[in-house]
Design a protein around this motif. Structure first.
Motif, PDB file in Angstrom:
ATOM      1  N   ASP A 970       0.831  -1.210   0.000  1.00  0.00           N
ATOM      2  CA  ASP A 970       0.000   0.000   0.000  1.00  0.00           C
ATOM      3  C   ASP A 970       0.864   1.258   0.000  1.00  0.00           C
ATOM      4  O   ASP A 970       0.565   2.227  -0.723  1.00  0.00           O
ATOM      5  CB  ASP A 970      -0.916  -0.005   1.231  1.00  0.00           C
ATOM      6  CG  ASP A 970      -2.008  -1.045   1.117  1.00  0.00           C
ATOM      7  OD1 ASP A 970      -2.976  -0.806   0.390  1.00  0.00           O
ATOM      8  OD2 ASP A 970      -1.888  -2.120   1.757  1.00  0.00           O
ATOM      9  N   VAL A 971       1.927   1.296   0.805  1.00  0.00           N
ATOM     10  CA  VAL A 971       2.814   2.461   0.848  1.00  0.00           C
ATOM     11  C   VAL A 971       3.528   2.625  -0.479  1.00  0.00           C
ATOM     12  O   VAL A 971       3.637   3.749  -1.023  1.00  0.00           O
ATOM     13  CB  VAL A 971       3.819   2.327   2.019  1.00  0.00           C
ATOM     14  CG1 VAL A 971       4.856   3.442   1.949  1.00  0.00           C
ATOM     15  CG2 VAL A 971       3.090   2.372   3.353  1.00  0.00           C
ATOM     16  N   ARG A 972       4.008   1.532  -1.046  1.00  0.00           N
ATOM     17  CA  ARG A 972       4.714   1.614  -2.326  1.00  0.00           C
ATOM     18  C   ARG A 972       3.797   2.142  -3.436  1.00  0.00           C
ATOM     19  O   ARG A 972       4.200   2.941  -4.278  1.00  0.00           O
ATOM     20  CB  ARG A 972       5.290   0.256  -2.710  1.00  0.00           C
ATOM     21  CG  ARG A 972       6.438  -0.197  -1.814  1.00  0.00           C
ATOM     22  CD  ARG A 972       7.247  -1.303  -2.493  1.00  0.00           C
ATOM     23  NE  ARG A 972       6.421  -2.443  -2.869  1.00  0.00           N
ATOM     24  CZ  ARG A 972       6.144  -3.472  -2.077  1.00  0.00           C
ATOM     25  NH1 ARG A 972       6.646  -3.489  -0.833  1.00  0.00           N
ATOM     26  NH2 ARG A 972       5.404  -4.461  -2.492  1.00  0.00           N
ATOM     27  N   ALA A 973       2.533   1.678  -3.427  1.00  0.00           N
ATOM     28  CA  ALA A 973       1.593   2.149  -4.451  1.00  0.00           C
ATOM     29  C   ALA A 973       1.347   3.641  -4.320  1.00  0.00           C
ATOM     30  O   ALA A 973       1.271   4.385  -5.330  1.00  0.00           O
ATOM     31  CB  ALA A 973       0.271   1.385  -4.320  1.00  0.00           C
ATOM     32  N   ALA A 974       1.230   4.150  -3.078  1.00  0.00           N
ATOM     33  CA  ALA A 974       1.034   5.583  -2.866  1.00  0.00           C
ATOM     34  C   ALA A 974       2.254   6.377  -3.315  1.00  0.00           C
ATOM     35  O   ALA A 974       2.134   7.467  -3.912  1.00  0.00           O
ATOM     36  CB  ALA A 974       0.732   5.845  -1.391  1.00  0.00           C
ATOM     37  N   GLN A 975       3.443   5.853  -3.047  1.00  0.00           N
ATOM     38  CA  GLN A 975       4.674   6.534  -3.446  1.00  0.00           C
ATOM     39  C   GLN A 975       4.788   6.620  -4.967  1.00  0.00           C
ATOM     40  O   GLN A 975       5.243   7.636  -5.515  1.00  0.00           O
ATOM     41  CB  GLN A 975       5.880   5.812  -2.861  1.00  0.00           C
ATOM     42  CG  GLN A 975       6.009   5.974  -1.343  1.00  0.00           C
ATOM     43  CD  GLN A 975       7.077   5.066  -0.750  1.00  0.00           C
ATOM     44  OE1 GLN A 975       7.470   4.074  -1.366  1.00  0.00           O
ATOM     45  NE2 GLN A 975       7.535   5.418   0.447  1.00  0.00           N
ATOM     46  N   VAL A 976       4.362   5.578  -5.651  1.00  0.00           N
ATOM     47  CA  VAL A 976       4.399   5.590  -7.119  1.00  0.00           C
ATOM     48  C   VAL A 976       3.504   6.686  -7.661  1.00  0.00           C
ATOM     49  O   VAL A 976       3.872   7.441  -8.584  1.00  0.00           O
ATOM     50  CB  VAL A 976       3.978   4.214  -7.676  1.00  0.00           C
ATOM     51  CG1 VAL A 976       3.731   4.295  -9.188  1.00  0.00           C
ATOM     52  CG2 VAL A 976       5.039   3.164  -7.378  1.00  0.00           C
ATOM     53  N   LEU A 977       2.275   6.804  -7.099  1.00  0.00           N
ATOM     54  CA  LEU A 977       1.364   7.845  -7.546  1.00  0.00           C
ATOM     55  C   LEU A 977       1.948   9.230  -7.283  1.00  0.00           C
ATOM     56  O   LEU A 977       1.855  10.145  -8.123  1.00  0.00           O
ATOM     57  CB  LEU A 977       0.014   7.709  -6.831  1.00  0.00           C
ATOM     58  CG  LEU A 977      -0.857   6.518  -7.243  1.00  0.00           C
ATOM     59  CD1 LEU A 977      -2.120   6.471  -6.384  1.00  0.00           C
ATOM     60  CD2 LEU A 977      -1.233   6.607  -8.712  1.00  0.00           C
TER      61      LEU A 977
END
Length: 982
Positions: A970-977
């Motif tokens: 979840d954190v990685r997905a937010a960082q990508v965005l």
């Protein structure tokens, strides 16, 4: 293809020989008359064993110059089946391949070269067909050949399980005995282990016939090596002799016991060709059937022939699980059934010929007419005729009085047996009646006690009856822990025992059972648990309810330790029925309370906490414990009741019960009570979304548990309960690494445990955890393992594992079949009464439908979940439900799901409202993971609206959301965005 016939043109397939050169079919010395074309069809098929022969091929080969219809061929096959005693439904010789042709499936003998048909009465004929002294074997040559074929396959390493079915008295035991006697004459005879299912024991004594068979086999003087093998494979707690001290069985031992018995039997079969005979399976316990089924299903080669006899009518009337097991095994071609029917008229005459040559045809016809060919009826009726002198045979000449047909045949075998009994001396009658109260098998010592006689006197009379073949047969001596040793005997037929028992007047019957019970109890002493079921039956029939209850309880404890929970529940139910017959008193109420708690404990592994009966039992126990002022029992009942409420999702009902448990745990400072009380309350708080309070109680419970709590005092390990609930509380709080680590450690601990119920439970909870982490593959694997373990150990498959498995499968493969299976599992979850984490299951199901593009179906599932939240207060994933609803509505908006622009705007606004509500709920609960996901969803909406600056602002503080899980998906997905929108 090459012919399988020898140089003389003979083809052997037991019990027949086809002489092609002479155009004759022999059965022993008898010539079976057939039409020429039928013989040709048989020869053509038999020369091609196992090969499909089409109808066209047969018609072309056997009618080369003539046009005939298929009806002519079918007529030949019908004639052959009639002559061979074969059937279309259960073929042994000619199999129909529907729409195509026929296949010869009987085993072909390697060589019959030079063999002539056996002379009538010769030693060869007797050896090949049946013992001359066994009149029941007349007319059973085909069946005996079938058993011999089973043995040949087993000798070649192709394990065999065969059922022999037939009515009482039809000759099942005689057939098997003749078979065993015939195969025991060879140079390398097989080992034979015999187990007997006993009616009075019924389902109450798990594995009894198998344990008895192995014990007898291992004690046999000639089987020292076998005995060592058995004792190496089977621990003493499972295979024990009366009077021997044994180690305590491990808890949750059901699957272990099944595995050990299967391995022991196969270990014996690895060194010897083994015949395992289990008689009267219609009286067997479910655990014995589990072992036989496992033996049949194993794919490895084994020189093993398992034969089970049973009465179909008894199995149907008792609704015995044998019917289902036998049908399923036969459908998978893992077993074969041989059904015995009455003897034919020719077989009756053949039987008379074995008693003496040239019997009067009128006698044979009359016997057949009067008895319908029932072997037991035949035997008893002819004995009656010879005893009164109407029929005589000295082995050479028959003398039949002209009035023999005037002797009325008894209306039933009961009357017939009554007449035989009445001819015995009074002492023998009394002895047999007393023995009938013991059972089909008995020790002379217990009969002597029932009659008040010396053991030696009873042995002499029993041995005399056995020598004369009257009613009894002699068996091996029976020894008891108190040092008593006496002859063992058995009734020749269960009908004898039934009729004798029914002759006993009620008072005499009660007296005999009371004496039998008292003697058995003295004989077994400290080892009375070894025969607790038998003792309970005799005490009950002897009108001693107190001792009957005590022994039913002992039997239940023994069954629970072996993991035979179904048998344990049956014993406790009967004990409770007996308690109701006692005078109303405090002692009766205490017994009822204790036994009711035992019953619930036995039901939970197979029925689950959500079962309405389990909940009702705990409610009754609470009332009784409060009336009696028994605080420890009240705590146990309340703990069970709280778990029932939680399993059913009835959180409001669980709350006051949890408060009571906390109060009692404080008043009674027992570590186990503290763990159970705080774990239950913490579980409820977690379900309600009160994660802070949940954490406080669950951390306390796990800390107390770590200091040391007995694992085998209750049904489900309290530590497993506390730790899995703790992990599910840590997940929404964002402490993902800690949740994963604690769950993995608990799985590792449970894998080392001997308690399969703990492994099943922790894997199901872990599957739910990983499913909500978005790790569908891990969730699918762990749910599958949980379900497999439950089935393997006879436990109830956790509905939560089945539901998570279906959700994960649908996420991986969103096809119609996967989604249809998911719908079925959701329906099963609800039907089973489970409500715990139902909103989480519906959340996963909605996600699976959304990924498959089924937006409307996904929204409907979310609506159901929200309704569940509002009706039960289960708010564990409430924020996630509103977030997913917003995501689905946004997807509809993007796809133009609404026709008008106004409706599309409504969808967008509703999506925003749902996600905003998700954020509000998550922040109120302190659920950091749910807050992060809702924030990301809202940021996506803002970006799609062209408000990218606002979107970035929402994601800037991302590092503060999950400080302990920066590497999470979840954190990685937010960082990508965030990086994409800079």
């Amino acid at each position: 293809m090459d012919s399988v016939s020898d140089r003389s043109g003979r083809i052997g397939f037991a019990p027949f020989v086809l002489d092609a050169a002479e155009a004759r079919l022999y059965r022993g010395a008898d010539i079976i008359r057939l039409r020429g074309k039928s013989l040709s069809v048989l020869e053509y098929l038999a020369q091609r064993p196992g090969q499909l022969v089409t109808k066209d091929e047969l018609l072309t080969a056997l009618w080369p110059e003539t046009y005939v219809s298929e009806a002519a061929l079918a007529g030949c096959v019908r004639e052959l089946r009639h002559a061979l005693g074969d059937s279309r439904g259960q073929p042994r010789f000619i199999e129909t391949v529907y729409g195509r042709g026929y296949r010869f499936i009987a085993g072909i003998e390697p060589s019959v070269s030079g063999r002539q048909p056996a002379a009538e009465g010769s030693a060869e004929q007797i050896h090949r067909e049946s013992p001359a002294t066994s009149h029941d074997m007349v007319g059973r040559t085909t069946e005996l050949g079938q058993l011999q074929m089973w043995l040949r396959k087993a000798a070649a390493g192709r394990r065999q399980l065969g059922f022999i079915a037939g009515d009482a008295g039809i000759g099942k035991t005689s057939l098997v005995n003749a078979f065993i006697e015939s195969v025991s004459r060879g140079e390398s005879p097989p080992l034979v282990a015999v187990g007997q299912c006993i009616e009075q024991y019924g389902p109450g004594e798990p594995f009894l016939p198998l344990l008895d068979a192995l014990a007898r086999l291992s004690r046999h003087a000639a089987n020292d090596g076998v005995g060592a093998t058995v004792h190496r494979c089977v621990p003493r707690w499972l295979l024990s002799r009366p009077g021997e001290a044994t180690e305590a069985p491990p808890a949750g031992a059901a699957e272990r016991a099944i595995r050990l018995l299967v391995e022991a039997i196969e270990a014996v079969a690895a060194d010897h060709l083994l015949i395992l005979l289990v008689e009267d399976l219609h009286w067997s316990d479910p655990s014995t059937l589990d072992v036989l089924s496992r033996l049949a299903q194993r794919p490895d080669p084994a020189r093993l022939l398992v034969i089970g006899t049973y009465r179909p009518v008894d199995a149907i009337l008792r609704q015995h699980p044998l019917r289902i097991v036998e049908r399923e095994l036969r459908a998978r071609r893992q077993s074969t059934q041989l059904t015995l029917g009455p003897l034919s008229e020719n077989a009756v005459i053949d039987w008379l010929e074995r008693l003496g040559p040239n019997p009067p045809t009128s006698l044979g016809e009359w016997l057949y007419l009067r008895t319908d060919g029932h072997p037991l009826f035949l035997s008893a009726l002819l004995e009656e005729l010879t005893s009164d002198g109407r029929v005589k045979c000295d082995g050479r000449v028959w003398t039949v009085s002209s009035g023999f047909a005037e002797a009325g045949v008894p209306q039933s075998v009961r009357l017939m047996i009554d007449e035989h009994i009445d001819r015995l001396p009074t002492d023998d009658q009394q002895l047999l009646e007393a023995a009938s109260a013991v059972g089909v098998q008995f020790s002379a010592a217990v009969v002597a006690a029932a009659l008040g006689r010396e053991i030696v006197q009873v042995e002499e009379r029993c041995s005399g009856l056995a020598r004369r073949g009257q009613f009894l047969s002699a068996g091996p001596p029976i020894d008891w822990p108190d040092g008593t040793i006496a002859g063992g005997y058995a009734f020749l037929h269960a009908l004898y025992q039934n009729v004798l028992y029914e002759r006993l007047p009620p008072a005499r019957r009660q007296q005999l059972h009371a004496r039998i019970a008292q003697r058995l109890q003295r004989g077994y002493g400290a080892y009375a648990e070894d025969c607790a079921v038998e003792l309970a039956v005799h005490f009950e029939l002897g009108r001693d309810a107190v001792n009957a209850i005590r022994n039913r309880e002992r039997a239940a404890h023994r069954c629970n330790r072996r993991g035979a929970h179904r048998e344990a529940a049956a014993s406790v139910r009967r004990a409770l029925e007996l308690v109701e017959s006692l005078p109303d008193s405090r002692d009766r109420a205490q017994q009822s309370l204790w036994l009711s708690l035992m019953l619930a404990t036995a039901l939970i592994p197979t029925e689950g906490y959500a079962d309405p009966e389990v909940q009702t039992i705990f409610q009754r126990c609470c009332r009784l414990a409060e009336q009696l002022g028994e605080r420890p029992q009240l705590f146990a009942a309340l703990s069970g009741l709280a778990t029932c409420y939680l399993a059913r999702g009835e959180l409001s009902a669980a709350a006051p019960v949890g408060d009571q448990l906390l109060h009692l745990a404080k008043a009674m400072p027992v570590p186990l009570f503290a763990v159970l009380a705080h774990a239950g309350v913490g579980w409820r708080f977690c379900c309600e979304g009160n994660f802070g309070d949940a954490l406080e109680h669950l951390l306390y419970a796990t800390a107390v548990y770590a200091e040391g709590v007995p694992r085998e005092t209750i049904n489900i390990d309290p530590g497993t309960l506390a730790i899995t609930a703790l992990c599910l509380a840590l997940l929404p709080l964002g402490r993902l690494d800690e949740a994963r680590a604690r769950m993995a450690a608990e799985i590792a601990r449970c894998r080392k445990s001997a308690r399969p119920i703990d492994r099943v439970s922790v894997l199901a909870s872990s599957a739910l955890l990983h499913g909500n982490l978005g790790e569908a593959a891990i969730a699918e694997a762990q749910a599958a393992e949980s379900l497999a373990l439950a089935v393997e150990n006879g436990l109830r498959a956790p509905p939560i594992a089945a539901a998570v498995h279906a959700c994960a499968t649908a996420m991986r493969d969103g096809c119609d079949a996967a989604l249809g299976n998911l719908a079925d599992r959701l329906a099963e979850y609800r039907a089973a009464g489970f409500g715990t984490y139902l909103s989480a299951i519906l959340l996963l199901a909605a996600d699976a439908h959304g990924r498959a593009g089924r937006i409307e179906a996904a929204l409907a599932l979310v609506t159901q979940a929200v309704e569940h939240v509002e009706s039960t207060g289960e708010r564990w994933c409430e924020a996630e439900l509103y977030r997913l609803r917003g995501e689905l509505l946004a997807t509809q908006h993007r796809g133009g799901g609404a026709k008008s622009g106004g409706k599309r705007q409504d969808q967008r606004r509703e999506a925003e409202r749902c996600i905003a509500r998700a954020l509000d709920v998550a922040r109120r609960q302190g659920a950091k993971l749910w807050e992060l996901r809702a924030t990301v969803s809202l940021a996506r909406l803002r970006h799609e609206q062209g408000r990218t600056v606002e979107a970035r602002a929402l994601l800037e503080p991302i590092g503060t959301f999950l400080p302990q899980a920066q590497n999470s998906a979840d954190v990685r997905a937010a960082q990508v965005l965030l990086e994409r929108w800079r």
